[in-house]
Design a protein around this motif. Structure first.
Motif, PDB file in Angstrom:
ATOM      1  N   PHE A 130       0.125  -7.885  12.929  1.00 33.50           N
ATOM      2  CA  PHE A 130       0.911  -9.107  12.834  1.00 33.50           C
ATOM      3  C   PHE A 130       1.080  -9.710  14.227  1.00 33.50           C
ATOM      4  O   PHE A 130       1.144  -8.981  15.228  1.00 33.50           O
ATOM      5  CB  PHE A 130       2.299  -8.823  12.252  1.00 33.50           C
ATOM      6  N   GLY A 131       1.182 -11.024  14.287  1.00 30.27           N
ATOM      7  CA  GLY A 131       1.499 -11.682  15.538  1.00 30.27           C
ATOM      8  C   GLY A 131       2.987 -11.611  15.820  1.00 30.27           C
ATOM      9  O   GLY A 131       3.765 -11.074  15.034  1.00 30.27           O
ATOM     10  N   ALA A 132       3.389 -12.157  16.950  1.00 28.38           N
ATOM     11  CA  ALA A 132       4.815 -12.202  17.284  1.00 28.38           C
ATOM     12  C   ALA A 132       5.534 -13.162  16.345  1.00 28.38           C
ATOM     13  O   ALA A 132       4.953 -14.120  15.829  1.00 28.38           O
ATOM     14  CB  ALA A 132       4.992 -12.649  18.732  1.00 28.38           C
ATOM     15  N   ASP A 133       6.823 -12.866  16.112  1.00 31.23           N
ATOM     16  CA  ASP A 133       7.686 -13.749  15.314  1.00 31.23           C
ATOM     17  C   ASP A 133       7.183 -13.941  13.893  1.00 31.23           C
ATOM     18  O   ASP A 133       7.234 -15.044  13.346  1.00 31.23           O
ATOM     19  CB  ASP A 133       7.853 -15.104  16.001  1.00 31.23           C
ATOM     20  N   GLN A 134       6.695 -12.875  13.285  1.00 33.07           N
ATOM     21  CA  GLN A 134       6.286 -12.908  11.885  1.00 33.07           C
ATOM     22  C   GLN A 134       7.134 -11.931  11.082  1.00 33.07           C
ATOM     23  O   GLN A 134       7.513 -10.858  11.575  1.00 33.07           O
ATOM     24  CB  GLN A 134       4.811 -12.532  11.729  1.00 33.07           C
ATOM     25  N   THR A 159       2.388   0.202  16.666  1.00 37.80           N
ATOM     26  CA  THR A 159       2.443  -0.359  18.026  1.00 37.80           C
ATOM     27  C   THR A 159       3.335  -1.592  17.979  1.00 37.80           C
ATOM     28  O   THR A 159       3.513  -2.206  16.930  1.00 37.80           O
ATOM     29  CB  THR A 159       1.054  -0.770  18.547  1.00 37.80           C
ATOM     30  N   GLY A 160       3.873  -1.964  19.139  1.00 37.81           N
ATOM     31  CA  GLY A 160       4.723  -3.142  19.195  1.00 37.81           C
ATOM     32  C   GLY A 160       6.168  -2.812  18.906  1.00 37.81           C
ATOM     33  O   GLY A 160       6.639  -1.688  19.114  1.00 37.81           O
ATOM     34  N   MET A 161       6.911  -3.790  18.371  1.00 36.04           N
ATOM     35  CA  MET A 161       8.327  -3.593  18.087  1.00 36.04           C
ATOM     36  C   MET A 161       8.778  -4.559  16.996  1.00 36.04           C
ATOM     37  O   MET A 161       8.353  -5.708  16.957  1.00 36.04           O
ATOM     38  CB  MET A 161       9.165  -3.797  19.363  1.00 36.04           C
ATOM     39  N   VAL A 216       6.903  -8.903  19.031  1.00 35.17           N
ATOM     40  CA  VAL A 216       5.638  -9.108  19.749  1.00 35.17           C
ATOM     41  C   VAL A 216       4.509  -8.782  18.784  1.00 35.17           C
ATOM     42  O   VAL A 216       4.758  -8.300  17.673  1.00 35.17           O
ATOM     43  CB  VAL A 216       5.566  -8.180  20.988  1.00 35.17           C
ATOM     44  N   PRO A 217       3.243  -9.037  19.148  1.00 29.40           N
ATOM     45  CA  PRO A 217       2.156  -8.574  18.283  1.00 29.40           C
ATOM     46  C   PRO A 217       2.330  -7.090  17.954  1.00 29.40           C
ATOM     47  O   PRO A 217       2.502  -6.260  18.849  1.00 29.40           O
ATOM     48  CB  PRO A 217       0.909  -8.836  19.127  1.00 29.40           C
ATOM     49  N   THR A 218       2.329  -6.790  16.684  1.00 28.51           N
ATOM     50  CA  THR A 218       2.716  -5.460  16.210  1.00 28.51           C
ATOM     51  C   THR A 218       1.775  -4.996  15.104  1.00 28.51           C
ATOM     52  O   THR A 218       1.364  -5.791  14.258  1.00 28.51           O
ATOM     53  CB  THR A 218       4.170  -5.487  15.681  1.00 28.51           C
ATOM     54  N   THR A 219       1.454  -3.706  15.118  1.00 28.98           N
ATOM     55  CA  THR A 219       0.651  -3.105  14.067  1.00 28.98           C
ATOM     56  C   THR A 219       1.530  -2.170  13.253  1.00 28.98           C
ATOM     57  O   THR A 219       2.271  -1.356  13.819  1.00 28.98           O
ATOM     58  CB  THR A 219      -0.531  -2.314  14.657  1.00 28.98           C
ATOM     59  N   VAL A 220       1.467  -2.310  11.932  1.00 32.65           N
ATOM     60  CA  VAL A 220       2.261  -1.452  11.056  1.00 32.65           C
ATOM     61  C   VAL A 220       1.361  -0.815  10.012  1.00 32.65           C
ATOM     62  O   VAL A 220       0.295  -1.338   9.683  1.00 32.65           O
ATOM     63  CB  VAL A 220       3.400  -2.229  10.359  1.00 32.65           C
TER      64      VAL A 220
END
Length: 247
Positions: free
Chosen positions: A38-42, A59-61, A103-107
């Motif tokens: 995902f990108g930031a602010d999604q 990764t990310g937050m 931020v750009p994040t992987t889930v």
């Protein structure tokens, strides 16, 4: 990250809360996971959704939040790799808040049924996940205390202490005193009930007094003891029996 590391994020987190056997770790590595970036602010999941899966931060937050009718936002928690911020969706039908990316994040999405099956077969895993929700509630309680009774300096110092300890517990602090910090001043304000101007002033004070250095998207604590004293920070509520908390 490669696929074999996905479950290791979860295992590392749960090992901060319980001792897992090799069999239990193998079961967690066998969980089906659908990985998405995902990108930031999604939004990952929205208030009113009825999810059938939980999301594991790789990764990310992420952050948990609610938006009032007039557009004002309250952030209720920040989530780092290894966390499952919507774990309570295992037991509630409708989400009463949203979870989004900072931020750009992987889930990794894990089906509820698969988690429930592992919980049924492995009580230690179920207990660890339950303890995780208890710790999440404890962080929320401490946040309420900060909003109601602490000064702006104490609130921000406490959040900085908490994040460093949590990153260190799962092996993601670059050293004893440095961790990721992609949170903007506006987001800090939304979490701590402060204006952006006030947040900026407090951060400048903490830097001037030699307590912390914020550079790019990282936090370095220059004087842990003084920052902890200012925050009145006691990590007991994080219940990190499985890993040594920052001293």
């Amino acid at each position: 990250m490669n696929p074999s590391q996905y479950a290791d994020r979860l295992i590392r987190k749960l090992e901060t809360l319980a001792d897992l056997s090799d069999e239990e770790k193998h079961a967690l590595r066998g969980l089906p996971m659908t990985v998405k970036a995902f990108g930031a602010d999604q939004d990952i999941v929205r208030e009113g959704d009825c999810p059938m899966e939980c999301c594991l931060v790789l990764t990310g937050m992420l952050f948990r939040y609610l938006v009032l009718d007039d557009g004002r936002r309250q952030i209720m928690g920040f989530y780092i790799p290894g966390d499952i911020p919507d774990l309570q969706s295992l037991h509630i039908t409708i989400m009463d808040h949203s979870v989004g990316t900072l931020v750009p994040t992987t889930v990794a999405f894990i089906p509820h049924q698969s988690l429930n099956d592992v919980n049924a077969r492995y009580p230690t895993v179920a207990n660890a996940l339950w303890r995780d929700t208890i710790v999440d509630a404890a962080m929320f309680r401490l946040s309420m205390v900060g909003l109601g009774r602490k000064s702006a300096h104490e609130r921000i110092a406490h959040l900085l202490c908490e994040l460093l300890v949590r990153f260190k517990a799962v092996g993601l602090a670059d050293d004893e005193r440095t961790c990721a910090f992609p949170i903007t001043q506006g987001e800090l304000g939304d979490a701590l009930g402060l204006t952006t101007v006030h947040v900026n002033r407090v951060l400048r004070d903490l830097k001037r007094d030699g307590l912390v250095t914020l550079r790019g998207r990282s936090l370095h604590v220059d004087d842990w003891e003084r920052l902890r004293e200012l925050a009145k920070f006691d990590p007991t509520y994080l219940h990190l029996e499985g890993r040594k908390a920052t001293e």
